[in-house]
Design a protein around this motif. Structure first.
Motif, PDB file in Angstrom:
ATOM      1  N   UNK A 162       9.180  42.178  67.577  1.00 50.80           N
ATOM      2  CA  UNK A 162       8.075  41.587  68.357  1.00 50.80           C
ATOM      3  C   UNK A 162       7.775  40.149  67.908  1.00 50.80           C
ATOM      4  N   UNK A 163       8.014  39.849  66.633  1.00 48.20           N
ATOM      5  CA  UNK A 163       7.797  38.484  66.161  1.00 48.20           C
ATOM      6  C   UNK A 163       8.897  37.549  66.701  1.00 48.20           C
ATOM      7  N   UNK A 164      10.115  38.059  66.750  1.00 52.12           N
ATOM      8  CA  UNK A 164      11.201  37.275  67.354  1.00 52.12           C
ATOM      9  C   UNK A 164      10.858  36.979  68.812  1.00 52.12           C
ATOM     10  N   UNK A 165      10.411  38.000  69.516  1.00 53.86           N
ATOM     11  CA  UNK A 165      10.046  37.852  70.929  1.00 53.86           C
ATOM     12  C   UNK A 165       8.939  36.809  71.087  1.00 53.86           C
ATOM     13  N   UNK A 166       7.930  36.913  70.191  1.00 54.78           N
ATOM     14  CA  UNK A 166       6.803  35.985  70.264  1.00 54.78           C
ATOM     15  C   UNK A 166       7.293  34.544  70.068  1.00 54.78           C
TER      16      UNK A 166
END
Ligand SMILES: C[C@H](O)[C@@H](O)[C@@H](O)C(=O)CO
Length: 545
Positions: free
Chosen positions: A471-475
């Protein structure tokens, strides 16, 4: 004596007014990019103006919003020259950047500006403003133009306001660069001996970099004159992008399709659709594979050791993006391409280093890296990244390194972990796919070759590509350009502001080593090779030599 000569009449230059700070904004050449990015630029300019005003100065923007164009950027060198005629040469001047910009739009004016110059960018991933700032400051450094730099999310934080105050009061702002040191005397190790031997080989046997149209997107910093390049044993072959298109047209459809089939079999994902204007299509991909084949054939014709395709001016209106071809070229494992008569596989089993956006600092670096990594038995795949943005994660500062289109698939852990998405329409009207993915965790050597004081320098450092939760990569992707490949990079012993203050390019090179010790050894060989070639080597942060 004749009295019929026409003498030029020079307009009076405007005089600086006390307390008035002039601002300019350099933009892209592509109208679509300037129009799309304008609202963000406007917001940031308002932030800068508020901060300058609060410190007791007045801001005067040197050029207006253009209602016909739908933006207020300087969008050509000519426009920049005309704008600078209206700016008092001794006035304090701020170049305000929230976007990727073409340095040559303002370089002519900045070269002759006598007043203090400050370049500021917004600490935001949304558009490549930080990348624009780094390209411009590198260009000013190459040109020998004194300047200061500063970055902030919105110029309300104490650090940025204090920096702005210092610059307004003194005309100068310096940053901590205690992380940089000159190369010490090198130890007597095998790696140092290897680096020196490879330097001797390069200088004696020489290498050629093929340059498909020099000078991409105003990147004056990315042009290395032959006089600086040739002493390293590196020579330019000047090629035209039109020759590349001609060669692409000679590649039969089945050959381009065979590249696609190879990649499909290798497990790469292509996010395709049917709308040429907004989606990646099979036809765009075939054109990109034709470019891949054509680039290898031309490289073979001219005996090239590395190649760079400019693409972003000219070719962007002719064929889909060059990025996919570039990413393939940079990988050791590639779809095979044979000579026109079918007799030989070209550059079999090895990358043909590609320097994106014909960044010649990257060309030199990629060539050196390729030689060392190959000699040490490491994967020689190397690439540049834009220094795009970054934020803390879990108590560490993690950079978003994000090149505008492609990295070698091995950096993602293979083609089955790579994907291709349509390039953003605002920069790439004819589309084309990326070679994207998330760079795998591992130990890296990072570097940058640049020009300052009329000579070549290189900064070398160590880092780790880290894994972040999905989710941090996506963000991070959503906060920047989700179509592009991303590396989560932690630099060793170099903090955020130190890198920004020191780095002399919008790009930074990276190469993986099998582990930390191997990366240290590769860095030592690289330092020795560059030093032997006559390049001034600087070590940045925690580096073990
Ligand atoms: C597509 C854009 O113009 C990018 O090429 C730009 O942000 C850069 O990559 C600059 O290095």
């Amino acid at each position: 004596m004749s009295s019929s000569y026409t003498f030029p009449v020079l307009a009076e230059q405007p005089a600086a007014e006390p307390g008035v700070v002039h601002t300019v904004a350099s933009g892209d050449l592509r109208l679509s990019a300037n129009v799309t990015c304008w609202p963000v630029q406007q917001r940031f300019e308002a932030d800068v103006e508020r901060a300058v005003t609060a410190l007791g100065h007045r801001v005067r923007r040197a050029h207006p919003y253009d209602a016909d164009q739908g933006h207020g950027f300087i969008a050509s060198q000519r426009q920049g020259i005309e704008v600078f005629k209206t700016i008092p040469p001794d006035a304090p001047l701020i170049v305000v950047e929230a976007v990727w910009q073409y340095s040559h739009h303002v370089l002519a004016g900045l070269r002759t500006h006598r007043g203090p110059i400050l370049v500021v960018a917004n600490w935001s991933g949304e558009f490549p403003g930080l990348v624009g700032l780094l390209g411009l400051t590198a260009s000013l450094t190459k040109a020998g133009v004194a300047h200061s730099i500063l970055w902030s999310e919105n110029f309300t934080d104490d650090w940025a306001v204090a920096g702005l105050r210092t610059w307004l009061e003194t005309g100068m702002l310096t940053h901590d660069q205690s992380h940089v040191r000159d190369l010490p005397a090198l130890p007597d190790t095998t790696e140092v001996a290897l680096g020196r031997a490879l330097a001797a080989q390069l200088q004696r046997e020489k290498a050629i970099i093929g340059v498909f149209d020099e000078g991409c997107m105003g990147m004056y910093n990315a042009i290395i004159d032959d006089e600086l390049l040739n002493p390293l044993g590196i020579y330019k072959e000047r090629l035209s992008q039109s020759a590349l298109v001609a060669e692409m047209n000679r590649v039969p459809q089945q050959e381009a399709q065979a590249v696609r089939d190879w990649l499909d079999a290798a497990g790469m994902t292509f996010h395709t659709g049917t709308d040429e204007a907004t989606e990646l299509t099979d036809a765009q991909l075939l054109s990109q594979f034709r470019m891949y084949v054509a680039a290898l054939r031309i490289a073979d014709d001219f005996g090239l050791d590395a190649v760079g395709i400019q693409y972003q001016q000219g070719l962007k209106d002719v064929v889909p993006a060059s990025d996919l071809a570039e990413g393939l070229l940079n990988n050791a494992e590639r779809p095979p391409v044979r000579s026109r008569d079918g007799a030989r596989e070209l550059y079999a089993g090895a990358p043909l280093p590609h320097f994106n956006e014909v960044d010649e600092g990257v060309a030199v670096d990629s060539l050196v890296t390729n030689r060392i990594w190959t000699a040490m038995g490491f994967d020689p795949a190397t690439t540049l990244h834009d220094i795009r943005w970054g934020e803390e994660y879990d108590g560490r500062f993690v950079w978003v390194m994000e090149i505008s289109g492609s990295v070698p698939a091995s950096h993602h852990g293979g083609y089955d972990k790579s994907w291709s998405m349509r390039q953003p329409p605002m920069y790439f009207p004819l589309g084309g796919g990326t070679l994207s993915g998330v760079s795998k965790p591992g130990e890296i050597v990072w570097s940058r070759v640049f020009i300052a004081d009329g000579i070549l320098h290189v900064d070398l450092g160590r880092g780790t590509a880290v894994e972040l939760p999905e989710e941090e990569t996506r963000r991070r992707l959503d906060a920047t350009t989700p179509q592009w490949p991303i590396m989560h990079a932690v630099l060793h012993g170099v903090d955020r502001d130190q890198l920004m203050a020191r780095h002399k390019a919008n790009h930074l090179n990276v190469a993986y080593a099998p582990d930390a010790d191997a990366a240290d050894r590769a860095l030592a060989a690289k330092a020795a090779m560059f030093a032997s070639l006559g390049v001034r080597v600087h070590l940045c942060g925690d580096v073990r030599i």
